[in-house]
Write a protein that holds these residues in place. Structure first.
Motif, mmCIF file in Angstrom:
data_model
loop_
_atom_site.group_PDB
_atom_site.id
_atom_site.type_symbol
_atom_site.label_atom_id
_atom_site.label_comp_id
_atom_site.label_asym_id
_atom_site.label_seq_id
_atom_site.Cartn_x
_atom_site.Cartn_y
_atom_site.Cartn_z
ATOM 1 N N GLN A 1 -63.854 9.478 13.225
ATOM 2 C CA GLN A 1 -63.072 8.839 12.164
ATOM 3 C C GLN A 1 -63.775 7.576 11.666
ATOM 4 O O GLN A 1 -63.867 7.351 10.457
ATOM 5 N N THR A 2 -64.283 6.780 12.592
ATOM 6 C CA THR A 2 -64.995 5.548 12.229
ATOM 7 C C THR A 2 -66.227 5.865 11.388
ATOM 8 O O THR A 2 -66.487 5.195 10.386
ATOM 9 N N ALA A 3 -66.962 6.893 11.782
ATOM 10 C CA ALA A 3 -68.158 7.286 11.026
ATOM 11 C C ALA A 3 -67.774 7.766 9.625
ATOM 12 O O ALA A 3 -68.429 7.398 8.632
ATOM 13 N N GLN A 4 -66.722 8.560 9.530
ATOM 14 C CA GLN A 4 -66.272 9.042 8.219
ATOM 15 C C GLN A 4 -65.796 7.879 7.348
ATOM 16 O O GLN A 4 -66.091 7.835 6.148
ATOM 17 N N LEU A 5 -65.070 6.936 7.945
ATOM 18 C CA LEU A 5 -64.592 5.777 7.187
ATOM 19 C C LEU A 5 -65.758 4.925 6.685
ATOM 20 O O LEU A 5 -65.697 4.387 5.573
ATOM 21 N N ALA A 6 -66.822 4.816 7.466
ATOM 22 C CA ALA A 6 -68.002 4.064 7.031
ATOM 23 C C ALA A 6 -68.639 4.729 5.815
ATOM 24 O O ALA A 6 -69.029 4.043 4.853
ATOM 25 N N LEU A 7 -68.740 6.056 5.830
ATOM 26 C CA LEU A 7 -69.290 6.777 4.676
ATOM 27 C C LEU A 7 -68.391 6.618 3.447
ATOM 28 O O LEU A 7 -68.876 6.422 2.330
ATOM 29 N N LEU A 8 -67.091 6.704 3.670
ATOM 30 C CA LEU A 8 -66.151 6.541 2.556
ATOM 31 C C LEU A 8 -66.224 5.126 1.981
ATOM 32 O O LEU A 8 -66.106 4.940 0.772
ATOM 33 N N ALA A 9 -66.415 4.131 2.833
ATOM 34 C CA ALA A 9 -66.550 2.743 2.360
ATOM 35 C C ALA A 9 -67.794 2.603 1.486
ATOM 36 O O ALA A 9 -67.755 1.932 0.445
ATOM 37 N N LEU A 10 -68.895 3.238 1.891
ATOM 38 C CA LEU A 10 -70.116 3.212 1.067
ATOM 39 C C LEU A 10 -69.853 3.850 -0.295
ATOM 40 O O LEU A 10 -70.271 3.315 -1.332
ATOM 41 N N ALA A 11 -69.171 4.985 -0.287
ATOM 42 C CA ALA A 11 -68.858 5.672 -1.544
ATOM 43 C C ALA A 11 -67.933 4.818 -2.414
ATOM 44 O O ALA A 11 -68.151 4.687 -3.627
ATOM 45 N N ASP A 12 -66.897 4.231 -1.807
ATOM 46 C CA ASP A 12 -65.979 3.372 -2.563
ATOM 47 C C ASP A 12 -66.710 2.178 -3.168
ATOM 48 O O ASP A 12 -66.466 1.810 -4.320
ATOM 49 N N ASN A 13 -67.602 1.571 -2.400
ATOM 50 C CA ASN A 13 -68.377 0.429 -2.909
ATOM 51 C C ASN A 13 -69.260 0.836 -4.079
ATOM 52 O O ASN A 13 -69.385 0.099 -5.057
ATOM 53 N N ALA A 14 -69.881 2.015 -3.988
ATOM 54 C CA ALA A 14 -70.725 2.508 -5.080
ATOM 55 C C ALA A 14 -69.882 2.757 -6.336
ATOM 56 O O ALA A 14 -70.308 2.437 -7.458
ATOM 57 N N ILE A 15 -68.685 3.304 -6.147
ATOM 58 C CA ILE A 15 -67.790 3.550 -7.291
ATOM 59 C C ILE A 15 -67.377 2.225 -7.930
ATOM 60 O O ILE A 15 -67.393 2.089 -9.155
ATOM 61 N N GLN A 16 -66.997 1.241 -7.116
ATOM 62 C CA GLN A 16 -66.602 -0.071 -7.642
ATOM 63 C C GLN A 16 -67.753 -0.734 -8.401
ATOM 64 O O GLN A 16 -67.543 -1.339 -9.456
ATOM 65 N N LYS A 17 -68.956 -0.607 -7.865
ATOM 66 C CA LYS A 17 -70.132 -1.192 -8.519
ATOM 67 C C LYS A 17 -70.387 -0.513 -9.868
ATOM 68 O O LYS A 17 -70.647 -1.183 -10.861
ATOM 69 N N ALA A 18 -70.269 0.797 -9.891
ATOM 70 C CA ALA A 18 -70.473 1.539 -11.142
ATOM 71 C C ALA A 18 -69.413 1.162 -12.175
ATOM 72 O O ALA A 18 -69.727 0.981 -13.357
ATOM 73 N N ARG A 19 -68.165 1.021 -11.735
ATOM 74 C CA ARG A 19 -67.098 0.607 -12.661
ATOM 75 C C ARG A 19 -67.358 -0.792 -13.210
ATOM 76 O O ARG A 19 -67.128 -1.051 -14.394
ATOM 77 N N ALA A 20 -67.820 -1.689 -12.361
ATOM 78 C CA ALA A 20 -68.111 -3.061 -12.793
ATOM 79 C C ALA A 20 -69.237 -3.069 -13.825
ATOM 80 O O ALA A 20 -69.204 -3.831 -14.793
ATOM 81 N N GLU A 21 -70.225 -2.221 -13.616
ATOM 82 C CA GLU A 21 -71.347 -2.153 -14.548
ATOM 83 C C GLU A 21 -70.935 -1.554 -15.899
ATOM 84 O O GLU A 21 -71.480 -1.903 -16.924
ATOM 85 N N LEU A 22 -69.992 -0.629 -15.867
ATOM 86 C CA LEU A 22 -69.514 -0.037 -17.112
ATOM 87 C C LEU A 22 -68.720 -1.047 -17.911
ATOM 88 O O LEU A 22 -68.710 -1.101 -19.087
#
Length: 181
Positions: free
Chosen positions: A160-181
């Motif tokens: 679960q911890t490993a999956q949450l770490a991957l999801l956090a990376l994905a969420d951060n990438a999405i937030q960064k992309a939204r900020a850039e848009l």
């Protein structure tokens, strides 16, 4: 596999009497409309979003606790049930109490269950979970006893911890992309 009702505390909210709603006060009421499909709660809608204890007893209200999932359990349309799900990491300090209505169910993993509430939040958004939730719906309500019988997949705390770490990376990438848009 563990059942949601065994691994988690599952608590339906309570809806105050309509006369007790107000547009200001010291008890904030989180309603169906406040749970956004983006997985967060919008606390800013004050229109009839507060409770006035002069018109009703506040003792039946259910407090929103930190590290809680809010899941839609009733709606005017069946397709909204289980679709709106939010994870409340911290409850904002905007009122004496913050409570939630009966159209929402609060879910928190039990410490001894081996499940993380945050992981359960992400799992509830999977197609597997949505299909199981759809089977637990009768009329326009998610039946609590049937919801509690839904199986959670077996994942160790480490997985679960490993999956949450991957999801956090994905969420951060999405937030960064939204900020850039």
């Amino acid at each position: 596999m563990s059942k949601i009702g065994t691994a988690c505390e599952v608590v339906s909210g309570k809806t105050p009497a309509k006369a007790a709603y107000t547009s200001s006060g010291d008890i904030k009421i989180v309603k169906f409309r406040d749970v956004l499909e983006s997985g967060i709660v919008d606390y800013s809608n004050d229109e009839e979003g507060w409770f006035d204890s002069r018109y009703a007893d506040e003792s039946d209200l259910v407090d929103l606790m930190p590290a809680t999932i809010l899941l839609t359990n009733a709606a005017h349309s069946v397709e909204h049930i289980g679709k709106k799900v939010a994870y409340i990491q911290e409850v904002p300090n905007l009122a004496r109490r913050v409570c939630y209505v009966g159209e929402l169910t609060g879910i928190r993993a039990r410490n001894e269950s081996g499940y993380s509430t945050n992981w359960v939040f992400y799992w509830l958004q999977t197609s597997e979970a949505k299909a199981a939730i759809a089977k637990a719906v009768e009329g326009a309500h998610l039946v609590p006893r049937q919801f509690k019988r839904i199986d959670l997949p077996d994942f160790s705390p480490a997985d679960q911890t490993a999956q949450l770490a991957l999801l956090a990376l994905a969420d951060n990438a999405i937030q960064k992309a939204r900020a850039e848009l």
